[in-house]
Design an enzyme around this catalytic site. Structure first.
Site, PDB file in Angstrom:
ATOM      1  N   ASP A  34     -28.974 -21.091  39.165  1.00 35.52           N
ATOM      2  CA  ASP A  34     -29.308 -19.206  37.953  1.00 35.52           C
ATOM      3  C   ASP A  34     -27.236 -18.968  37.959  1.00 35.52           C
ATOM      4  OD1 ASP A  34     -28.712 -16.942  35.716  1.00 35.52           O
ATOM      5  OD2 ASP A  34     -31.406 -17.653  36.134  1.00 35.52           O
ATOM      6  N   ASN A  90     -41.008 -17.856  30.802  1.00 34.57           N
ATOM      7  CA  ASN A  90     -41.164 -17.145  29.622  1.00 34.57           C
ATOM      8  C   ASN A  90     -41.444 -18.509  28.545  1.00 34.57           C
ATOM      9  OD1 ASN A  90     -40.579 -14.795  30.022  1.00 34.57           O
ATOM     10  ND2 ASN A  90     -38.742 -14.887  30.693  1.00 34.57           N
ATOM     11  N   GLN A  95     -37.047 -15.912  26.655  1.00 33.59           N
ATOM     12  CA  GLN A  95     -36.456 -17.178  27.140  1.00 33.59           C
ATOM     13  C   GLN A  95     -35.321 -16.941  26.026  1.00 33.59           C
ATOM     14  OE1 GLN A  95     -38.562 -20.149  25.286  1.00 33.59           O
ATOM     15  NE2 GLN A  95     -37.487 -22.255  26.994  1.00 33.59           N
ATOM     16  N   HIS A 101     -37.780 -23.862  31.301  1.00 39.31           N
ATOM     17  CA  HIS A 101     -37.484 -23.792  32.671  1.00 39.31           C
ATOM     18  C   HIS A 101     -38.475 -22.758  33.501  1.00 39.31           C
ATOM     19  CE1 HIS A 101     -35.320 -21.274  29.733  1.00 39.31           C
ATOM     20  NE2 HIS A 101     -35.349 -19.936  31.147  1.00 39.31           N
ATOM     21  N   HIS A 103     -37.643 -20.335  36.787  1.00 38.15           N
ATOM     22  CA  HIS A 103     -37.390 -19.442  37.754  1.00 38.15           C
ATOM     23  C   HIS A 103     -37.822 -19.231  38.855  1.00 38.15           C
ATOM     24  CE1 HIS A 103     -35.035 -17.427  34.228  1.00 38.15           C
ATOM     25  NE2 HIS A 103     -36.167 -17.477  33.854  1.00 38.15           N
TER      26      HIS A 103
END
Length: 142
Positions: A34, A90, A95, A101, A103
């Site tokens: 990220d 989320n 989101q 995706h 995390h």
């Protein structure tokens, strides 16, 4: 990637058109750091296919996707000196990129992460059974 997906930053990363620090690639999944990590080593795991939310993920990708989320979560502590991980996803609300995706965030006791605590509620008498019944009915209806 079709024209609709070209606006998606994660689709561009998957296609190699956007730079990313990739940590894993399979036929169905890409995982990369990220760019705004909660903690250094925060990984995003995404399906190669443009899918917006978890309910949109085709059945045949559920296993491959979650197998790679699990694989990343398994190696993060040892690779980064963390004690564990926080795995989150989320769907629509919060989101920031409209591409599914997960995390995988390295965690260490006392790391100060407090942003993922939610207020808690209590059910009134009989209310939990009502909520459970509604959810069971929805699941049975498919």
């Amino acid at each position: 990637m079709d024209d609709d997906d070209s606006a998606c930053v994660f689709c561009r990363i998957v296609a190699g058109g956007e730079p990313a620090e990739t940590v894993l690639e399979t036929a169905d999944v890409v995982a990369f750091l990220d760019v705004r990590p909660v903690f250094k080593g925060h990984v995003l795991v995404v399906p190669r296919a443009h899918v917006v939310t978890l309910p949109d993920l085709p059945d045949e990708l559920v296993g491959p996707f979650f197998a790679q989320v699990r694989a990343v979560a398994a190696v993060v502590p040892g690779a980064l000196g963390a004690q564990g991980t926080f795995v989150a996803m989320n769907n629509v609300v919060s989101q920031s990129v409209a591409h599914l995706h997960a995390h995988v965030v390295p965690r260490t006791k006392g790391d100060g992460l407090r942003g993922f605590f939610w207020p808690r509620a209590r059910y009134a008498a009989g209310e939990a059974a009502e909520y459970a019944a509604r959810l069971r009915a929805a699941l049975e209806a498919g």
